[in-house]
Design an enzyme around this catalytic site. Structure first.
Site, short mmCIF file in Angstrom:
data_model
loop_
_atom_site.label_atom_id
_atom_site.label_comp_id
_atom_site.label_asym_id
_atom_site.label_seq_id
_atom_site.Cartn_x
_atom_site.Cartn_y
_atom_site.Cartn_z
N LEU A 25 34.93 85.93 32.26
CA LEU A 25 33.99 86.79 31.52
C LEU A 25 32.98 85.95 30.74
CD1 LEU A 25 36.15 89.53 29.74
CD2 LEU A 25 34.49 89.86 31.57
N SER A 71 38.41 75.16 30.72
CA SER A 71 39.58 76.03 30.83
C SER A 71 40.57 75.39 31.78
CB SER A 71 39.15 77.43 31.27
OG SER A 71 40.23 78.33 31.11
N LYS A 75 42.18 71.55 30.09
CA LYS A 75 42.13 71.53 28.62
C LYS A 75 42.76 70.30 27.98
CE LYS A 75 41.62 76.38 27.71
NZ LYS A 75 42.15 77.59 27.13
N ASN A 96 38.91 73.34 24.35
CA ASN A 96 38.27 74.36 25.19
C ASN A 96 36.77 74.43 24.95
OD1 ASN A 96 38.06 75.76 22.73
ND2 ASN A 96 38.16 77.72 23.79
N ASP A 111 40.63 78.32 20.76
CA ASP A 111 41.58 79.33 21.25
C ASP A 111 42.52 79.83 20.16
OD1 ASP A 111 40.81 79.51 23.97
OD2 ASP A 111 41.82 77.61 24.39
N GLY A 138 48.13 74.92 27.69
CA GLY A 138 46.81 74.88 27.07
C GLY A 138 46.43 76.09 26.24
N ALA A 139 47.10 77.22 26.43
CA ALA A 139 46.81 78.41 25.60
C ALA A 139 47.86 78.55 24.51
CB ALA A 139 46.79 79.66 26.48
N VAL A 239 48.17 86.51 26.24
CA VAL A 239 46.90 85.81 26.47
C VAL A 239 46.23 86.36 27.73
CG1 VAL A 239 47.48 83.67 25.28
CG2 VAL A 239 48.00 83.88 27.72
O1 SKM Z 1 39.50 78.90 26.17
C1 SKM Z 1 38.87 79.83 27.01
C2 SKM Z 1 37.65 79.19 27.64
O2 SKM Z 1 36.76 78.82 26.63
C3 SKM Z 1 36.95 80.17 28.59
C4 SKM Z 1 37.88 80.97 29.40
C5 SKM Z 1 37.32 81.74 30.53
O3 SKM Z 1 36.11 81.77 30.67
O4 SKM Z 1 38.10 82.33 31.29
C6 SKM Z 1 39.21 81.10 29.12
C7 SKM Z 1 39.86 80.33 28.04
O5 SKM Z 1 40.54 79.23 28.60
#
Ligand code: SKM
Length: 292
Positions: A25, A71, A75, A96, A111, A138-139, A239
């Site tokens: 997105l 991402s 990360k 990120n 994040d 990473g999340a 998440v």
């Molecule tokens: O941390 C975020 C990253 O900045 C953007 C993202 C995405 O565009 O799907 C997901 C996460 O990892």
């Protein structure tokens, strides 16, 4: 709809390095915000994995981009290619958001703050609470670190007993030792220990899924096998935001718990990154209205 006619010879690039990334997105979110605020920037996603990451960062330097997001699966791998790390990235060992400050690439992690900011939007303050957190990647790691920084009382981390378990142990060590002054009690357990998981959830205010279980290729699955572990006064967060309602979110709703999916975290991590790149606040209400 974005006004593409605004792109010209002075447009600054903001990127995203990840794979798979076609579902993201972020391009729509940031381009809408640039457009709304009349900023001469454009955001593009690049399909880049670990093997091409170093070259991609060199390319970003050569092109003197304004900044970029990182991402999965990059990360943690990106750290050696950056010049400086903000505290958010240092403690979580994950980045990120990269900001180009006069040619110097500075890594941040938005994040964790995106996660806590989203909870606040739902009227939830994590101060003094106990969280059971699934995951150590990473999340999940920035969620653990930021929750500790913002005054959570106790955090029990569960991870699969495989090659990633040492990362869970390391996260707990960082909270208990390097962040000792914060007085947070952190515990680590294998996810396979189902009875311990049940006991920890029972004494927790928040159950957080920080793994990709629930999204492709693990769509339809949940980190919780037994729904009787959930209860009405539990806050369950995910998440995962594609699908909006993961299996865990369905289980939480069925149990009468508060269910918060990953969309808000996604929005707020982006809003914080946007502010780091542009010095301006993302028009969050507008974005929500247009996109969510
Ligand atoms: O941390 C975020 C990253 O900045 C953007 C993202 C995405 O565009 O799907 C997901 C996460 O990892």
């Amino acid at each position: 709809m974005e006004n593409l006619a605004r792109i010209n010879g002075k447009t600054e690039l903001v990127g995203l390095l990840a794979t798979p990334i076609g579902h993201s997105l972020s391009p729509a979110m940031h381009n809408m915000a640039f457009d709304k605020l009349g900023l001469n920037c454009a955001y593009l996603a690049f399909e880049v994995g670990n093997e091409k990451l170093e070259d991609a960062v060199k390319g970003m330097r050569a092109l003197n981009v304004k900044g970029f997001n990182v991402s999965m699966p990059n990360k943690m791998k990106i750290l050696p290619y950056l010049d400086e790390l903000a505290d958010s990235a240092k403690f979580s060992g994950a980045v990120n958001t990269v900001v180009n400050i006069d040619g110097k690439f500075v890594g941040h992690s938005t994040d964790g703050m995106g996660y806590t900011r989203n909870l606040k939007e739902h009227g939830i303050d994590i101060k003094g609470k106990k969280m059971t957190l699934i995951g150590s990647g990473g999340a999940a790691t920035p969620i653990a670190i930021q929750s500790a920084l913002e005054g959570i009382a106790e955090i029990s981390i569960f991870a699969r007993d495989d090659a990633f378990f040492p990362q869970a142990e390391e996260n707990v060590r960082i909270i208990n030792e390097d962040m000792k002054h914060l007085n947070v009690k952190a515990n680590v357990y294998p996810l396979e220990n189902v009875e311990r998981l049940r006991a920890e959830i029972l004494t927790s205010d928040i159950l957080a899924n920080g793994t990709g279980v629930g999204m492709k290729p693990l769509e339809g699955l949940s980190v919780i096998q037994d729904e009787s572990m959930l209860r009405p006064d539990l806050i369950v967060t995910d998440v995962v935001y594609i699908p909006r309602k993961s299996k865990l979110m369905e289980q939480a709703e069925a149990a009468g718990a508060t269910a918060i999916n990953g969309l808000g975290m996604m929005l707020w991590q982006g809003a914080l990154a946007f502010e780091l790149w542009t010095g301006q606040q993302m028009p969050v209400d507008y974005i929500k209205e247009q996109l969510f």
